[in-house]
Design a protein around this motif. Structure first.
Motif, mmCIF file in Angstrom:
data_model
loop_
_atom_site.group_PDB
_atom_site.id
_atom_site.type_symbol
_atom_site.label_atom_id
_atom_site.label_comp_id
_atom_site.label_asym_id
_atom_site.label_seq_id
_atom_site.Cartn_x
_atom_site.Cartn_y
_atom_site.Cartn_z
ATOM 1 N N SER A 331 1.007 -1.120 -0.061
ATOM 2 C CA SER A 331 -0.121 0.128 0.123
ATOM 3 C C SER A 331 0.914 1.178 -0.179
ATOM 4 N N LEU A 332 2.057 1.079 0.295
ATOM 5 C CA LEU A 332 2.980 2.382 0.431
ATOM 6 C C LEU A 332 4.275 2.433 -0.688
ATOM 7 N N GLY A 333 4.156 3.262 -1.546
ATOM 8 C CA GLY A 333 5.175 3.441 -2.418
ATOM 9 C C GLY A 333 6.420 3.877 -1.767
ATOM 10 N N PHE A 334 7.803 3.333 -2.581
ATOM 11 C CA PHE A 334 8.686 3.634 -2.039
ATOM 12 C C PHE A 334 8.968 5.215 -1.719
ATOM 13 N N GLU A 335 8.781 6.096 -2.572
ATOM 14 C CA GLU A 335 9.113 7.504 -2.321
ATOM 15 C C GLU A 335 8.244 8.074 -1.076
ATOM 16 N N ASN A 336 7.130 7.636 -0.732
ATOM 17 C CA ASN A 336 6.363 7.931 0.362
ATOM 18 C C ASN A 336 6.685 7.240 1.654
ATOM 19 N N GLY A 337 6.895 6.070 1.449
ATOM 20 C CA GLY A 337 7.534 5.242 2.610
ATOM 21 C C GLY A 337 9.037 5.632 3.007
ATOM 22 N N LEU A 338 9.711 6.112 2.201
ATOM 23 C CA LEU A 338 11.084 6.653 2.522
ATOM 24 C C LEU A 338 10.985 7.979 3.214
ATOM 25 N N ARG A 339 10.336 8.784 2.525
ATOM 26 C CA ARG A 339 9.891 10.008 3.376
ATOM 27 C C ARG A 339 9.565 9.898 4.832
ATOM 28 N N GLN A 340 8.592 9.263 5.052
ATOM 29 C CA GLN A 340 7.957 9.055 6.330
ATOM 30 C C GLN A 340 9.168 8.294 7.194
ATOM 31 N N THR A 341 9.795 7.355 6.531
ATOM 32 C CA THR A 341 10.881 6.762 7.527
ATOM 33 C C THR A 341 12.136 7.819 7.857
ATOM 34 N N VAL A 342 12.362 8.746 6.890
ATOM 35 C CA VAL A 342 13.345 9.651 7.218
ATOM 36 C C VAL A 342 12.813 10.488 8.566
ATOM 37 N N HIS A 343 11.751 10.924 8.417
ATOM 38 C CA HIS A 343 10.975 11.739 9.389
ATOM 39 C C HIS A 343 10.801 11.096 10.762
ATOM 40 N N TRP A 344 10.723 9.648 10.570
ATOM 41 C CA TRP A 344 10.771 9.001 11.931
ATOM 42 C C TRP A 344 12.032 8.935 12.423
ATOM 43 N N TYR A 345 13.097 9.051 12.009
ATOM 44 C CA TYR A 345 14.327 8.948 12.311
ATOM 45 C C TYR A 345 14.767 10.160 12.998
ATOM 46 N N LEU A 346 14.332 11.338 12.121
ATOM 47 C CA LEU A 346 14.502 12.682 12.699
ATOM 48 C C LEU A 346 13.886 12.864 14.119
ATOM 49 N N ASP A 347 12.753 12.076 14.190
ATOM 50 C CA ASP A 347 11.748 12.515 15.268
ATOM 51 C C ASP A 347 12.355 11.643 16.465
ATOM 52 N N HIS A 348 13.089 10.683 16.343
ATOM 53 C CA HIS A 348 13.761 9.779 17.407
ATOM 54 C C HIS A 348 15.045 9.696 17.681
ATOM 55 N N PRO A 349 15.835 10.917 18.037
ATOM 56 C CA PRO A 349 16.968 10.897 18.210
ATOM 57 C C PRO A 349 17.441 10.105 19.675
ATOM 58 N N ASP A 350 16.947 10.061 20.384
ATOM 59 C CA ASP A 350 16.931 9.341 21.844
ATOM 60 C C ASP A 350 17.489 8.016 21.528
ATOM 61 N N TRP A 351 16.363 7.386 20.687
ATOM 62 C CA TRP A 351 16.599 5.850 20.265
ATOM 63 C C TRP A 351 17.559 5.685 19.566
ATOM 64 N N CYS A 352 17.719 6.425 18.260
ATOM 65 C CA CYS A 352 18.882 6.337 17.781
ATOM 66 C C CYS A 352 20.297 6.302 18.240
ATOM 67 N N GLN A 353 20.497 7.278 19.161
ATOM 68 C CA GLN A 353 21.906 7.179 19.918
ATOM 69 C C GLN A 353 21.966 6.072 20.654
ATOM 70 N N GLN A 354 20.850 5.359 21.305
ATOM 71 C CA GLN A 354 20.874 4.299 22.150
ATOM 72 C C GLN A 354 21.188 3.225 21.395
ATOM 73 N N MET A 355 20.626 3.158 20.228
ATOM 74 C CA MET A 355 21.030 1.855 19.348
ATOM 75 C C MET A 355 22.423 1.972 18.642
ATOM 76 N N LEU A 356 22.666 3.170 18.341
ATOM 77 C CA LEU A 356 24.286 3.433 17.723
ATOM 78 C C LEU A 356 25.108 2.951 18.744
ATOM 79 N N GLY A 357 24.916 3.304 20.106
ATOM 80 C CA GLY A 357 25.894 2.564 21.130
ATOM 81 C C GLY A 357 26.053 1.096 21.034
ATOM 82 N N ARG A 358 25.243 0.504 20.419
ATOM 83 C CA ARG A 358 25.319 -1.019 20.512
ATOM 84 C C ARG A 358 26.045 -1.554 19.219
ATOM 85 N N SER A 359 26.044 -0.620 18.182
ATOM 86 C CA SER A 359 26.687 -0.921 16.724
ATOM 87 C C SER A 359 27.915 -1.550 16.851
#
Length: 359
Positions: A331-359
């Motif tokens: 139901s979700l084309g790549f262009e819209n899905g990718l844009r939504q995904t980028v926004h999600w990562y921008l909106d969740h910096p704390d989670w991203c930093q926590q996960m980067l600490g495990r990489s």
């Protein structure tokens, strides 16, 4: 409206603290009344925060229906005990080591998790199924979630389908191919009711930052070099994780026992979401240029790195069987899905930093 038949009351999800498994668990809690047993060894890429957030949002709808079982499937005794506790009508087997680069550097963990772990689970589920009443035996299903990488690499044309011969090229894909064959053998030899799906590259929120799309987003936001393997012309077929969940639950409820279904974002029978890796990276950079501009375009950060050994050139899936037989389509084309995904990562910096600490 339930996303599963009413006859399914108890669901065991392996790898339910992973990216795709977590999306499945959240959907089950949101759209059904089933008891969800989340079996996960809680390794480096595991994360329960997305499920905890869903449970808090749902409140009473999810109260007491999510049960975490911290088990490594390699442990046959612990696996058998977890299956006894879950007493499932449906098993969704998503647990796997899945990062190709890690499989090249340390293949042993992939053989243990993906092959021995699947064997342990099959044996436990076979014993469980044998002991069920006649009515519950008719309901029970073991659903194995796999990858298109088991089929090898495509040339400039053509698509993977359910009839494509297996030709894995990496330790990861070889271990997943072995698990596919084990599942099919337990069906044909022991009668275990199974169904298999092979999907294309997934993307979306909550993906651990070792895969291409989150790596690019987070590297760009940190103004660090954005790695691009080789010439960047390797082609992938992209599938949003929520579209994948739609397919998995549809197959769980309506798929034919013993069958396999290929699930992709495009391919023959309905559109195409193939992109070269360079196109994906450049698209992310263009989105970031629009919503978080810098003095220079983010594309100036793209940096070619040595290609991965044995890097498959192209994946693309023909999803016509699941489209025609079960009525599924993304139901979700790549262009819209990718844009939504980028926004999600921008909106969740704390989670991203926590996960980067495990990489």
């Amino acid at each position: 409206m339930s996303c599963l038949p009413d006859s399914i009351q108890r669901v065991l999800v392996t790898g339910g603290a992973g990216f795709i498994g977590g999306a499945v668990v959240r959907r089950l809690l949101r759209c059904s009344a089933v008891e969800v047993f989340n079996l996960d060894k809680l390794g480096y890429a595991s994360d329960l925060s997305s499920i905890q957030a869903e449970v808090e949002q749902l409140g009473g709808m999810a109260a007491g229906r999510h049960h975490v079982l911290q088990v490594d499937l390699v442990d046959q005794q612990a696996t058998a005990e977890a299956v006894r506790r879950a007493d499932p009508d449906l098993v969704l087997h998503l647990a796997a080591e899945s990062h190709v680069d890690r499989s090249i550097n340390a293949p042993g963990a992939f053989l243990d998790s993906n092959i021995i772990g699947t064997f342990s689970l099959l044996q436990a589920c076979r014993g469980h199924w044998d002991a069920l009443s006649a009515v519950r035996r008719e309901v029970f299903r073991f659903q194995h979630i796999s990858t298109d990488e088991v089929f090898g690499s495509l040339g400039a044309s053509g698509y993977f389908s359910e009839a494509t011969p297996y030709d894995p090229r990496s330790p990861y894909s070889a271990s997943k191919a072995a698990s596919d064959h084990l599942v099919k053998a337990w069906h044909h030899t022991f009668g275990l009711p199974v169904v298999t799906t092979n999907c294309s590259n997934n993307y979306g929120p909550w993906q651990f930052p070792e895969k291409l799309i989150p790596v690019v987003i987070l590297s760009a936001l940190a103004l660090k070099p954005i790695p691009l393997y080789g010439d960047g012309l390797n082609v992938r077929d992209w599938l949003h994780v929520e579209d994948h969940v739609d397919a998995l639950l549809l197959v769980a409820g309506q798929g034919k026992t013993g069958a396999s279904y290929c699930v992709g974002g495009g391919g023959e029978g309905g559109g195409c979401d193939e992109r070269t890796n360079r196109e994906v990276v450049e698209s992310i950079c263009a989105i970031l240029d629009q919503i978080r501009p810098q003095a220079e375009p983010y594309s100036h950060l793209i940096s070619r790195v040595n290609d991965r050994p044995g890097h498959d050139r192209r994946y693309a899936i023909d999803s016509s069987l699941i489209r025609k037989e079960l009525g599924w389509s993304p139901s979700l084309g790549f262009e819209n899905g990718l844009r939504q995904t980028v926004h999600w990562y921008l909106d969740h910096p704390d989670w991203c930093q926590q996960m980067l600490g495990r990489s």
